[in-house]
Design an enzyme around this catalytic site. Structure first.
Site, PDB file in Angstrom:
ATOM      1  N   ARG A   1       3.410  20.057 -19.382  1.00  0.00           N
ATOM      2  CA  ARG A   1       2.411  19.875 -18.303  1.00  0.00           C
ATOM      3  C   ARG A   1       2.227  21.171 -17.525  1.00  0.00           C
ATOM      4  O   ARG A   1       1.112  21.544 -17.176  1.00  0.00           O
ATOM      5  CB  ARG A   1       2.862  18.752 -17.355  1.00  0.00           C
ATOM      6  CG  ARG A   1       2.641  17.377 -17.946  1.00  0.00           C
ATOM      7  CD  ARG A   1       3.307  16.313 -17.102  1.00  0.00           C
ATOM      8  NE  ARG A   1       2.711  16.130 -15.805  1.00  0.00           N
ATOM      9  CZ  ARG A   1       3.300  15.448 -14.812  1.00  0.00           C
ATOM     10  NH1 ARG A   1       4.490  14.898 -14.989  1.00  0.00           N
ATOM     11  NH2 ARG A   1       2.690  15.310 -13.657  1.00  0.00           N
TER      12      ARG A   1
ATOM     13  N   ARG B   1       6.461   7.424 -13.687  1.00  0.00           N
ATOM     14  CA  ARG B   1       5.403   7.649 -14.678  1.00  0.00           C
ATOM     15  C   ARG B   1       6.008   8.151 -15.986  1.00  0.00           C
ATOM     16  O   ARG B   1       6.938   8.964 -15.955  1.00  0.00           O
ATOM     17  CB  ARG B   1       4.425   8.705 -14.138  1.00  0.00           C
ATOM     18  CG  ARG B   1       3.297   8.097 -13.345  1.00  0.00           C
ATOM     19  CD  ARG B   1       2.433   9.076 -12.633  1.00  0.00           C
ATOM     20  NE  ARG B   1       2.142  10.325 -13.309  1.00  0.00           N
ATOM     21  CZ  ARG B   1       1.450  11.312 -12.764  1.00  0.00           C
ATOM     22  NH1 ARG B   1       0.963  11.179 -11.537  1.00  0.00           N
ATOM     23  NH2 ARG B   1       1.212  12.426 -13.414  1.00  0.00           N
TER      24      ARG B   1
ATOM     25  N   ARG C   1     -10.139  20.641 -14.046  1.00  0.00           N
ATOM     26  CA  ARG C   1      -8.886  21.179 -14.567  1.00  0.00           C
ATOM     27  C   ARG C   1      -9.113  22.278 -15.588  1.00  0.00           C
ATOM     28  O   ARG C   1      -8.155  22.829 -16.122  1.00  0.00           O
ATOM     29  CB  ARG C   1      -8.131  20.046 -15.242  1.00  0.00           C
ATOM     30  CG  ARG C   1      -6.856  19.649 -14.515  1.00  0.00           C
ATOM     31  CD  ARG C   1      -6.296  18.464 -15.261  1.00  0.00           C
ATOM     32  NE  ARG C   1      -4.907  18.318 -15.023  1.00  0.00           N
ATOM     33  CZ  ARG C   1      -4.387  17.431 -14.197  1.00  0.00           C
ATOM     34  NH1 ARG C   1      -5.158  16.647 -13.485  1.00  0.00           N
ATOM     35  NH2 ARG C   1      -3.096  17.338 -14.074  1.00  0.00           N
TER      36      ARG C   1
ATOM     37  N   LYS D   1      -0.857  16.983  -4.551  1.00  0.00           N
ATOM     38  CA  LYS D   1      -2.313  16.736  -4.508  1.00  0.00           C
ATOM     39  C   LYS D   1      -2.605  15.268  -4.165  1.00  0.00           C
ATOM     40  O   LYS D   1      -3.404  14.976  -3.289  1.00  0.00           O
ATOM     41  CB  LYS D   1      -2.965  17.057  -5.873  1.00  0.00           C
ATOM     42  CG  LYS D   1      -2.740  18.479  -6.357  1.00  0.00           C
ATOM     43  CD  LYS D   1      -3.477  18.760  -7.657  1.00  0.00           C
ATOM     44  CE  LYS D   1      -3.029  17.925  -8.842  1.00  0.00           C
ATOM     45  NZ  LYS D   1      -1.631  18.189  -9.267  1.00  0.00           N
TER      46      LYS D   1
ATOM     47  N   ARG E   1       9.720  11.524  -8.226  1.00  0.00           N
ATOM     48  CA  ARG E   1       8.582  10.688  -7.823  1.00  0.00           C
ATOM     49  C   ARG E   1       8.709   9.252  -8.325  1.00  0.00           C
ATOM     50  O   ARG E   1       9.090   9.006  -9.467  1.00  0.00           O
ATOM     51  CB  ARG E   1       7.277  11.267  -8.362  1.00  0.00           C
ATOM     52  CG  ARG E   1       6.092  10.315  -8.104  1.00  0.00           C
ATOM     53  CD  ARG E   1       4.762  10.872  -8.452  1.00  0.00           C
ATOM     54  NE  ARG E   1       4.768  11.637  -9.665  1.00  0.00           N
ATOM     55  CZ  ARG E   1       3.897  12.582  -9.928  1.00  0.00           C
ATOM     56  NH1 ARG E   1       2.972  12.877  -9.051  1.00  0.00           N
ATOM     57  NH2 ARG E   1       3.956  13.240 -11.060  1.00  0.00           N
TER      58      ARG E   1
HETATM   59  P1  AP5 Z   1       2.205  14.051  -5.727  1.00  0.00           P
HETATM   60  O1  AP5 Z   1       1.368  13.969  -4.501  1.00  0.00           O
HETATM   61  O2  AP5 Z   1       2.266  12.837  -6.603  1.00  0.00           O
HETATM   62  O3  AP5 Z   1       1.818  15.363  -6.577  1.00  0.00           O
HETATM   63  P2  AP5 Z   1       0.577  15.663  -7.505  1.00  0.00           P
HETATM   64  O4  AP5 Z   1       0.178  17.079  -7.289  1.00  0.00           O
HETATM   65  O5  AP5 Z   1      -0.499  14.621  -7.319  1.00  0.00           O
HETATM   66  O6  AP5 Z   1       1.282  15.529  -8.911  1.00  0.00           O
HETATM   67  P3  AP5 Z   1       0.832  14.872 -10.269  1.00  0.00           P
HETATM   68  O7  AP5 Z   1       2.028  14.963 -11.161  1.00  0.00           O
HETATM   69  O8  AP5 Z   1       0.230  13.513 -10.065  1.00  0.00           O
HETATM   70  O9  AP5 Z   1      -0.233  15.856 -10.762  1.00  0.00           O
HETATM   71  P4  AP5 Z   1      -0.745  15.982 -12.173  1.00  0.00           P
HETATM   72  O10 AP5 Z   1      -1.880  16.909 -11.951  1.00  0.00           O
HETATM   73  O11 AP5 Z   1       0.222  16.387 -13.209  1.00  0.00           O
HETATM   74  O12 AP5 Z   1      -1.082  14.463 -12.587  1.00  0.00           O
HETATM   75  P5  AP5 Z   1      -2.448  13.681 -12.820  1.00  0.00           P
HETATM   76  O13 AP5 Z   1      -2.196  12.273 -12.572  1.00  0.00           O
HETATM   77  O14 AP5 Z   1      -3.585  14.372 -12.146  1.00  0.00           O
HETATM   78  O15 AP5 Z   1       3.679  14.479  -5.254  1.00  0.00           O
HETATM   79  C1  AP5 Z   1       4.720  14.604  -6.204  1.00  0.00           C
HETATM   80  C2  AP5 Z   1       6.032  14.137  -5.574  1.00  0.00           C
HETATM   81  O16 AP5 Z   1       6.385  15.030  -4.507  1.00  0.00           O
HETATM   82  C3  AP5 Z   1       5.986  12.740  -4.951  1.00  0.00           C
HETATM   83  O17 AP5 Z   1       7.206  12.109  -5.156  1.00  0.00           O
HETATM   84  C4  AP5 Z   1       5.758  12.987  -3.433  1.00  0.00           C
HETATM   85  O18 AP5 Z   1       6.317  11.987  -2.641  1.00  0.00           O
HETATM   86  C5  AP5 Z   1       6.485  14.323  -3.260  1.00  0.00           C
HETATM   87  N1  AP5 Z   1       5.867  15.183  -2.260  1.00  0.00           N
HETATM   88  C6  AP5 Z   1       4.533  15.452  -2.113  1.00  0.00           C
HETATM   89  N2  AP5 Z   1       4.344  16.324  -1.115  1.00  0.00           N
HETATM   90  C7  AP5 Z   1       5.587  16.629  -0.623  1.00  0.00           C
HETATM   91  C8  AP5 Z   1       6.060  17.510   0.414  1.00  0.00           C
HETATM   92  N3  AP5 Z   1       5.188  18.244   1.133  1.00  0.00           N
HETATM   93  N4  AP5 Z   1       7.375  17.577   0.641  1.00  0.00           N
HETATM   94  C9  AP5 Z   1       8.259  16.839  -0.110  1.00  0.00           C
HETATM   95  N5  AP5 Z   1       7.880  15.988  -1.099  1.00  0.00           N
HETATM   96  C10 AP5 Z   1       6.557  15.900  -1.360  1.00  0.00           C
HETATM   97  O19 AP5 Z   1      -2.670  13.945 -14.397  1.00  0.00           O
HETATM   98  C11 AP5 Z   1      -1.837  13.347 -15.356  1.00  0.00           C
HETATM   99  C12 AP5 Z   1      -2.385  13.657 -16.748  1.00  0.00           C
HETATM  100  O20 AP5 Z   1      -3.704  13.103 -16.897  1.00  0.00           O
HETATM  101  C13 AP5 Z   1      -2.554  15.142 -17.102  1.00  0.00           C
HETATM  102  O21 AP5 Z   1      -1.354  15.706 -17.581  1.00  0.00           O
HETATM  103  C14 AP5 Z   1      -3.644  15.075 -18.168  1.00  0.00           C
HETATM  104  O22 AP5 Z   1      -3.117  14.667 -19.401  1.00  0.00           O
HETATM  105  C15 AP5 Z   1      -4.547  13.948 -17.667  1.00  0.00           C
HETATM  106  N6  AP5 Z   1      -5.648  14.430 -16.824  1.00  0.00           N
HETATM  107  C16 AP5 Z   1      -5.839  14.134 -15.497  1.00  0.00           C
HETATM  108  N7  AP5 Z   1      -6.934  14.746 -15.043  1.00  0.00           N
HETATM  109  C17 AP5 Z   1      -7.453  15.448 -16.071  1.00  0.00           C
HETATM  110  C18 AP5 Z   1      -8.580  16.316 -16.191  1.00  0.00           C
HETATM  111  N8  AP5 Z   1      -9.372  16.583 -15.148  1.00  0.00           N
HETATM  112  N9  AP5 Z   1      -8.822  16.884 -17.404  1.00  0.00           N
HETATM  113  C19 AP5 Z   1      -8.015  16.628 -18.459  1.00  0.00           C
HETATM  114  N10 AP5 Z   1      -6.925  15.830 -18.411  1.00  0.00           N
HETATM  115  C20 AP5 Z   1      -6.645  15.238 -17.228  1.00  0.00           C
END
Ligand code: AP5
Length: 231
Positions: A183, A172, A100, A25, A139
């Site tokens: 998660r 992270r 979410r 994402k 990552r």
């Molecule tokens: P990346 O693009 O970083 O993936 P992502 O989907 O953004 O993964 P996240 O782990 O950041 O998502 P998340 O939803 O758990 O975290 P968030 O920060 O939102 O790609 C991942 C890896 O794969 C990278 O190394 C990249 O290079 C590689 N990659 C990408 N595409 C590729 C491809 N096509 N081929 C090969 N490699 C590839 O949330 C973190 C925490 O915050 C949550 O757990 C929660 O506690 C809190 N939080 C955030 N938002 C909310 C909300 N709305 N409500 C409640 N709690 C929330």
């Protein structure tokens, strides 16, 4: 013509990236936001920023995020509402990791209506669990710019250093293996119901997120173009 050279027009709405942790994402949301010159709004990044600054919200969010749990809706919704009221969001924005929960999605729908936006577009990043674990554990993120790398699939030229600005690449805290299970559970229980929620509204477009970064990017560009054409 190269993808990045094509004229893309205006977004003028919210584009939502919906998908499990590690589905790509953040990687893709940044590209689309830059393409349409609109803000990339990652609620995860916003919360990590609060944690880094030890704000009251950051102090509440920190232990939850470290355990892989969601932050309560009320806290996230207030943070998002304040952000999208800013002038830089007037031509649309790209959400990464928001909404979410169904409650968040309902509240967002109301906020968008109040601000005069049309219905959002939703990109659903579809991918299997085995690949997610490889992506999450591999990552690394630039401490300075937030640029995302992967030690397996997208390594930097020099280990541990950002290609763009020389910043240190860090892992992270919630990318530790023991936090990945919680998660993914949170995703399946609380976030996956949004797939049918947005499908019922006719706003969902599915993308095969297991393909290469470039192929996924192309698929998203086509999806957004077709959604804009159909509105
Ligand atoms: P990346 O693009 O970083 O993936 P992502 O989907 O953004 O993964 P996240 O782990 O950041 O998502 P998340 O939803 O758990 O975290 P968030 O920060 O939102 O790609 C991942 C890896 O794969 C990278 O190394 C990249 O290079 C590689 N990659 C990408 N595409 C590729 C491809 N096509 N081929 C090969 N490699 C590839 O949330 C973190 C925490 O915050 C949550 O757990 C929660 O506690 C809190 N939080 C955030 N938002 C909310 C909300 N709305 N409500 C409640 N709690 C929330």
């Amino acid at each position: 013509m190269a993808l990045e050279q094509r004229p893309v027009g205006k977004l003028d709405r919210a584009l939502i990236f919906l998908g499990p942790p590690g589905s790509g994402k953040g990687t893709q949301a940044k590209v689309v936001a830059a393409k349409y010159s609109v803000p990339h709004l990652s609620t995860g990044d916003m919360l990590r920023d609060h944690i880094a600054k030890s704000t009251p919200l950051g102090l509440k969010a920190k232990p939850l995020m470290e355990r892989g749990e969601l932050v309560p809706d009320s806290l996230v919704l207030k943070m998002v509402a304040e952000r999208i009221e800013r002038p830089d969001c007037s031509h649309g924005f790209v959400f990464d990791g928001f909404p979410r929960t169904v409650t968040q999605a309902q509240y967002l729908g109301e906020l968008l209506r109040r601000q005069g936006f049309e219905q959002p577009f939703v990109i659903h990043m579809v991918i299997g669990t085995a690949l997610l674990i490889r992506r999450i554990t591999g990552r690394r993120t630039c401490k300075v710019s937030g640029e995302i790398y992967n030690v397996y699939d997208r390594p930097p030229k020099v280990e541990g250093i950002c290609d763009n600005d020389g910043g240190e690449l860090i892992q992270r805290p919630d990318d530790r293996e023991e936090v990945i299970g919680p998660r993914l559970n949170a995703y399946h229980k609380q976030t996956a119901p949004l797939v049918s929620y947005y499908r019922r509204l006719g706003l969902l477009h599915e993308i095969d997120a297991s393909k290469s970064v470039e192929e996924v990017e192309q698929g998203i560009e086509q999806a957004v173009a077709s959604m804009r054409g159909a509105r």
